[in-house]
Write an enzyme that holds these catalytic residues in place. Structure first.
Site, mmCIF file in Angstrom:
data_model
loop_
_atom_site.group_PDB
_atom_site.id
_atom_site.type_symbol
_atom_site.label_atom_id
_atom_site.label_comp_id
_atom_site.label_asym_id
_atom_site.label_seq_id
_atom_site.Cartn_x
_atom_site.Cartn_y
_atom_site.Cartn_z
ATOM 1 N N GLY A 1 0.813 -1.228 0.000
ATOM 2 C CA GLY A 1 0.000 0.000 0.000
ATOM 3 C C GLY A 1 0.836 1.263 0.000
ATOM 4 C CB THR B 1 1.194 -6.609 11.493
ATOM 5 O OG1 THR B 1 0.214 -6.967 10.519
ATOM 6 C CG2 THR B 1 1.542 -5.148 11.368
ATOM 7 C CE1 TYR C 1 4.558 -3.234 11.574
ATOM 8 C CE2 TYR C 1 4.034 -1.486 13.129
ATOM 9 C CZ TYR C 1 4.182 -1.931 11.832
ATOM 10 O OH TYR C 1 3.958 -1.068 10.785
ATOM 11 C CE1 TYR D 1 -3.409 1.534 13.723
ATOM 12 C CE2 TYR D 1 -2.319 3.391 14.792
ATOM 13 C CZ TYR D 1 -2.707 2.064 14.784
ATOM 14 O OH TYR D 1 -2.350 1.250 15.834
#
Ligand code: CAA
Length: 246
Positions: A13, A92, A153, A185
């Site tokens: 992404g 993740t 993470y 985020y």
């Protein structure tokens, strides 16, 4: 002459937005993907071609030093030495710590942290010798502030900035800058995979009340990759909508 940029996690992404941005700003871009993503990479390349961008994709597992050495040799032979490296590959395996198995911990550290060593080590000496280089490490707001369910993470992402600051000192006198970008985020498959209720509660805690767009991270990366950022090294640029201010 166009600078050569290598982007790990290039078809993800955030990676895709960075690829597009760097390719449009005149870099010769090579996107790396994991060997298991080859089929996805083909349709990804077609989508980029439809946007007028021909971006070569080279598969390599960033968790393997030998595979990274092979990838960088191939880039050297086909395109020339890497001038800009963006370490963007990340995974993740979110779990509360009481349920976290060694295999999950190791997978996250291997990709998110060891991967940064494995790729950077291949290009570093060349950058020092040529007197120019840009290393940009994509970390996370959760490396700065921690996150429930992300001990693995957050540990990997926090370590990146220590790596950035050390390497920045070794590269400073040689024209090689090393910086971190810490997204908050961002609207990607990774954040969409979260439980909707948890995601909404996180969004309500972001001062800007929305998730970020991949392009907003790519803009910071493009600046750090450019000549204009020559005096910035060892920095951590936060792109998080105000979620964490440091
Ligand atoms: N603070 C305190 N308690 C919390 C909590 C929080 N933030 N979030 C959940 N809990 C509680 C729950 O209420 C639940 O409580 P009970 O057991 O009393 O019911 C408990 O913790 C959940 O325990 P589980 O054993 O069910 O948890 P789990 O091991 O299955 O994991 C989780 C849950 C998957 C970690 C889930 O909490 C989660 O998805 N959290 C968000 C993690 C996150 O932010 N990930 C970011 C992904 S995107 C990304 O990583 C990109 C980036 O860089 C930002």
């Amino acid at each position: 002459m166009a600078r050569i940029a290598l982007l790990t996690g290039g078809i993800g992404g955030i990676g895709t937005a960075i690829c597009v941005r760097l390719a449009r700003s005149g870099h010769t871009l090579v996107a790396n993907c994991h060997p298991s993503e080859i089929a996805t990479a083909e349709s990804w390349q077609q989508a980029r071609a439809a946007e007028g961008l021909m971006i070569p994709v080279i598969a390599a597992d960033v968790a393997s030093f030998a595979d990274c050495a092979r990838m960088v040799r191939e880039i050297d032979e086909r395109f020339g030495p890497v001038d800009v490296l963006v370490n963007c590959a990340g995974i993740t395996r979110d779990k509360t710590f009481k349920k976290m198995e060694p295999a999950q911990w190791e997978a996250v550290i291997d990709v998110n942290l060891n991967g940064v060593f494995n790729v950077t080590r291949q290009v570093w000496e060349g950058m020092l010798e040529r007197g120019f280089g840009r290393i940009i490490n994509i970390s996370s707001v959760n490396g700065q502030r921690g996150q429930f369910g992300q001990a693995d993470y957050s540990a990997a992402k926090a370590s990146m900035q220590g790596f950035t600051m050390s390497l920045a000192q070794e590269g400073a006198a040689k024209g090689v800058t090393v910086n971190t970008v810490s997204p908050g985020y961002i609207e990607t498959a990774m954040t969409l995979a979260m439980d909707e209720g948890i995601r909404n509660s996180i969004i309500s805690g972001i001062p800007m009340r929305r998730m970020g767009r991949p392009e907003e991270v790519a803009a910071a990366v493009a600046f750090l990759a450019s000549d204009e950022s020559a005096y910035i090294t060892g920095a951590n640029i936060q792109v998080n909508g105000g979620l964490f201010m440091h």
